[in-house]
Motif scaffolding. Sequence first.
Motif, PDB file in Angstrom:
ATOM      1  N   VAL A  84     -29.815 -95.790 -14.695  1.00  0.00           N
ATOM      2  CA  VAL A  84     -28.433 -95.927 -14.231  1.00  0.00           C
ATOM      3  C   VAL A  84     -27.659 -96.545 -15.395  1.00  0.00           C
ATOM      4  N   ILE A  85     -26.742 -95.755 -15.950  1.00  0.00           N
ATOM      5  CA  ILE A  85     -26.027 -96.203 -17.152  1.00  0.00           C
ATOM      6  C   ILE A  85     -24.579 -96.529 -16.787  1.00  0.00           C
ATOM      7  N   ALA A  86     -24.210 -97.757 -17.135  1.00  0.00           N
ATOM      8  CA  ALA A  86     -22.830 -98.222 -16.916  1.00  0.00           C
ATOM      9  C   ALA A  86     -22.191 -98.460 -18.284  1.00  0.00           C
ATOM     10  N   THR A  87     -20.983 -97.934 -18.459  1.00  0.00           N
ATOM     11  CA  THR A  87     -20.255 -98.292 -19.674  1.00  0.00           C
ATOM     12  C   THR A  87     -18.818 -98.637 -19.307  1.00  0.00           C
ATOM     13  N   LYS A  88     -18.056 -99.083 -20.321  1.00  0.00           N
ATOM     14  CA  LYS A  88     -16.734 -99.626 -20.026  1.00  0.00           C
ATOM     15  C   LYS A  88     -15.744 -99.211 -21.119  1.00  0.00           C
ATOM     16  N   GLY A  89     -14.485 -99.148 -20.727  1.00  0.00           N
ATOM     17  CA  GLY A  89     -13.442 -98.832 -21.697  1.00  0.00           C
ATOM     18  C   GLY A  89     -12.314 -99.836 -21.606  1.00  0.00           C
ATOM     19  N   MET A  90     -11.756-100.185 -22.761  1.00  0.00           N
ATOM     20  CA  MET A  90     -10.650-101.144 -22.801  1.00  0.00           C
ATOM     21  C   MET A  90      -9.313-100.429 -22.663  1.00  0.00           C
ATOM     22  N   ILE A  91      -8.340-101.146 -22.127  1.00  0.00           N
ATOM     23  CA  ILE A  91      -6.991-100.580 -22.020  1.00  0.00           C
ATOM     24  C   ILE A  91      -6.006-101.322 -22.930  1.00  0.00           C
ATOM     25  N   TYR A  92      -6.501-102.337 -23.612  1.00  0.00           N
ATOM     26  CA  TYR A  92      -5.696-103.019 -24.627  1.00  0.00           C
ATOM     27  C   TYR A  92      -6.652-103.619 -25.643  1.00  0.00           C
ATOM     28  N   TRP A  93      -6.106-103.874 -26.788  1.00  0.00           N
ATOM     29  CA  TRP A  93      -6.919-104.500 -27.837  1.00  0.00           C
ATOM     30  C   TRP A  93      -6.023-105.449 -28.598  1.00  0.00           C
ATOM     31  N   ASP A 140      -3.243 -96.432 -25.417  1.00  0.00           N
ATOM     32  CA  ASP A 140      -2.563 -95.482 -24.523  1.00  0.00           C
ATOM     33  C   ASP A 140      -3.572 -94.545 -23.861  1.00  0.00           C
ATOM     34  N   GLU A 141      -3.071 -93.728 -22.935  1.00  0.00           N
ATOM     35  CA  GLU A 141      -3.965 -92.889 -22.121  1.00  0.00           C
ATOM     36  C   GLU A 141      -4.776 -91.932 -22.991  1.00  0.00           C
ATOM     37  N   ALA A 142      -4.120 -91.381 -24.017  1.00  0.00           N
ATOM     38  CA  ALA A 142      -4.822 -90.405 -24.865  1.00  0.00           C
ATOM     39  C   ALA A 142      -5.981 -91.086 -25.603  1.00  0.00           C
ATOM     40  N   PHE A 187      -7.476 -93.818 -24.735  1.00  0.00           N
ATOM     41  CA  PHE A 187      -8.469 -94.246 -23.733  1.00  0.00           C
ATOM     42  C   PHE A 187      -9.421 -93.086 -23.415  1.00  0.00           C
ATOM     43  N   LEU A 188      -8.832 -91.892 -23.212  1.00  0.00           N
ATOM     44  CA  LEU A 188      -9.657 -90.717 -22.896  1.00  0.00           C
ATOM     45  C   LEU A 188     -10.541 -90.320 -24.074  1.00  0.00           C
ATOM     46  N   GLN A 189      -9.969 -90.461 -25.260  1.00  0.00           N
ATOM     47  CA  GLN A 189     -10.748 -90.149 -26.464  1.00  0.00           C
ATOM     48  C   GLN A 189     -11.946 -91.108 -26.560  1.00  0.00           C
ATOM     49  N   ASN A 190     -11.712 -92.381 -26.243  1.00  0.00           N
ATOM     50  CA  ASN A 190     -12.813 -93.355 -26.250  1.00  0.00           C
ATOM     51  C   ASN A 190     -13.873 -92.988 -25.220  1.00  0.00           C
ATOM     52  N   PHE A 191     -13.429 -92.483 -24.071  1.00  0.00           N
ATOM     53  CA  PHE A 191     -14.394 -92.069 -23.042  1.00  0.00           C
ATOM     54  C   PHE A 191     -15.256 -90.919 -23.557  1.00  0.00           C
ATOM     55  N   GLU A 192     -14.610 -89.954 -24.230  1.00  0.00           N
ATOM     56  CA  GLU A 192     -15.384 -88.829 -24.811  1.00  0.00           C
ATOM     57  C   GLU A 192     -16.402 -89.366 -25.822  1.00  0.00           C
ATOM     58  N   THR A 193     -15.972 -90.333 -26.618  1.00  0.00           N
ATOM     59  CA  THR A 193     -16.888 -90.910 -27.619  1.00  0.00           C
ATOM     60  C   THR A 193     -18.053 -91.606 -26.919  1.00  0.00           C
ATOM     61  N   ASP A 241      -2.375 -98.636 -11.962  1.00  0.00           N
ATOM     62  CA  ASP A 241      -1.388 -97.556 -11.855  1.00  0.00           C
ATOM     63  C   ASP A 241      -1.591 -96.453 -12.892  1.00  0.00           C
ATOM     64  N   ILE A 242      -2.117 -96.808 -14.050  1.00  0.00           N
ATOM     65  CA  ILE A 242      -2.203 -95.806 -15.123  1.00  0.00           C
ATOM     66  C   ILE A 242      -3.642 -95.344 -15.383  1.00  0.00           C
ATOM     67  N   TYR A 243      -4.569 -96.275 -15.431  1.00  0.00           N
ATOM     68  CA  TYR A 243      -5.929 -95.902 -15.866  1.00  0.00           C
ATOM     69  C   TYR A 243      -6.838 -95.522 -14.694  1.00  0.00           C
ATOM     70  N   LEU A 244      -6.644 -96.139 -13.537  1.00  0.00           N
ATOM     71  CA  LEU A 244      -7.449 -95.744 -12.371  1.00  0.00           C
ATOM     72  C   LEU A 244      -7.278 -94.252 -12.055  1.00  0.00           C
ATOM     73  N   PRO A 245      -6.033 -93.716 -12.057  1.00  0.00           N
ATOM     74  CA  PRO A 245      -5.902 -92.271 -11.794  1.00  0.00           C
ATOM     75  C   PRO A 245      -6.675 -91.415 -12.801  1.00  0.00           C
ATOM     76  N   ILE A 246      -6.743 -91.858 -14.053  1.00  0.00           N
ATOM     77  CA  ILE A 246      -7.512 -91.109 -15.065  1.00  0.00           C
ATOM     78  C   ILE A 246      -8.994 -91.107 -14.655  1.00  0.00           C
ATOM     79  N   LEU A 247      -9.474 -92.265 -14.239  1.00  0.00           N
ATOM     80  CA  LEU A 247     -10.898 -92.362 -13.862  1.00  0.00           C
ATOM     81  C   LEU A 247     -11.176 -91.535 -12.609  1.00  0.00           C
ATOM     82  N   LEU A 248     -10.229 -91.525 -11.681  1.00  0.00           N
ATOM     83  CA  LEU A 248     -10.429 -90.726 -10.459  1.00  0.00           C
ATOM     84  C   LEU A 248     -10.520 -89.240 -10.804  1.00  0.00           C
TER      85      LEU A 248
END
Length: 324
Positions: free
Chosen positions: A77-86, A92-94, A96-102, A130-137
């Motif tokens: 069971v693999i869990a990973t995480k992504g940041m929404i600020y640094w 930004d959303e793009a 964030f999604l690119q990081n998910f692909e990576t 409001d912004i990142y949860l919809p991406i994850l859904l």
Amino acid sequence: MDQVSLGSTGLTVGAAGLGCGGNSRLGIGYGKSEDEAAGLVEAAFDQGVTFFDTARVYGTEGAVGTAAQSIGRDRMVIATKGMIYWKEADIDEAAFLQNFETSLRELKTDYVDLFSLHGIRPAYYQRARDIYLPILLREKEKGRIRHIGITESGPADPGQEMLSTALAEDDCPWEAVMLAFHMLNQGARQKVFPKTIEKGVGTQLMFVVRNIFSQPNLLDETVGALMHEGNLDPARIDAKAPLGFLLADGHAASLTEAAYRYARHEPGADIVLFGTGNVAHLGANIAAINMPPLPADDVALLKTLFGHLSGVGLDLPHTYSKVP
Ligand SMILES: NC(=O)c1ccc[n+]([C@@H]2O[C@H](COP(=O)([O-])OP(=O)(O)OC[C@H]3O[C@@H](n4cnc5c(N)ncnc54)[C@H](OP(=O)(O)O)[C@@H]3O)[C@@H](O)[C@H]2O)c1
């Protein structure tokens, strides 16, 4: 290995989850290679660990992915995480999604079992929802994320405000949360666990040992400072060995053992994360997390002496490997 359910996700995993971040980052944090780190992941699996927590910023997704190729992806069971600020700047959303692909590429997989928004401070919660949860859904719809979670920032949010807000949501969208909890930082008993239990939200405990229970003298120095500030009663605590009572008469063999046992048996605790790059510590920690509770008198004393503290022993890691 004792098995636990992660809230209502339907996931059943070993109670001891390997934390691939913290200061050790599977040993990469102090110079070990990615292959050595992958070897540690495999050693953990051989000892019954099935839950692995990594993140884009830890620089350990590659090691987990390499180990998964030997172990078999569907046995982990693999869990990973992504940041929404640094460092105060939004990711930004793009990006964030690119990081998910990576993350997927590094993990050498086409899905993650749990994806969490990483270290969300209270001021960022609204944006997270409001912004990142919809991406994850949307990614969940596609089958690339099985479950969605959120993790707090221990050092920036000692009062656990973000999780209090997140868990108060109607139809709580977060299936699992990660929170700081340890012998001198017990606030989650009031602030988090009642809600996670009520709503069937899974819990992953972090900071259970960290530096305060693993670095020589740090506990004594911390307790000394808390006494000096008037936050602990010097009449009730042995300044030279503040937790000596846990080691008396063989109650626990070490402070790290006591810390992991304490967290494991807290009502509401699902997975106890432990971070290490050391094979001997790996075995000792898995053993500790599978031991019975500390004696009830010790647990009661820990609550009496330290139950009012918050924000203790929650230090940032020395380094992150990757900047998102
Ligand atoms: N906001 C977030 O999302 C967030 C924040 C913090 C942590 N986390 C997650 O939670 C996980 C656990 O946190 P953590 O890394 O602080 O882990 P931890 O288990 O609380 O503490 C690990 C530290 O203690 C040492 N240690 C471990 N076992 C030991 C033993 N038996 N004897 C002596 N020293 C021992 C480790 O060094 P050695 O390598 O020498 O064993 C390491 O320095 C992280 O790996 C990460 O996955 C997430």
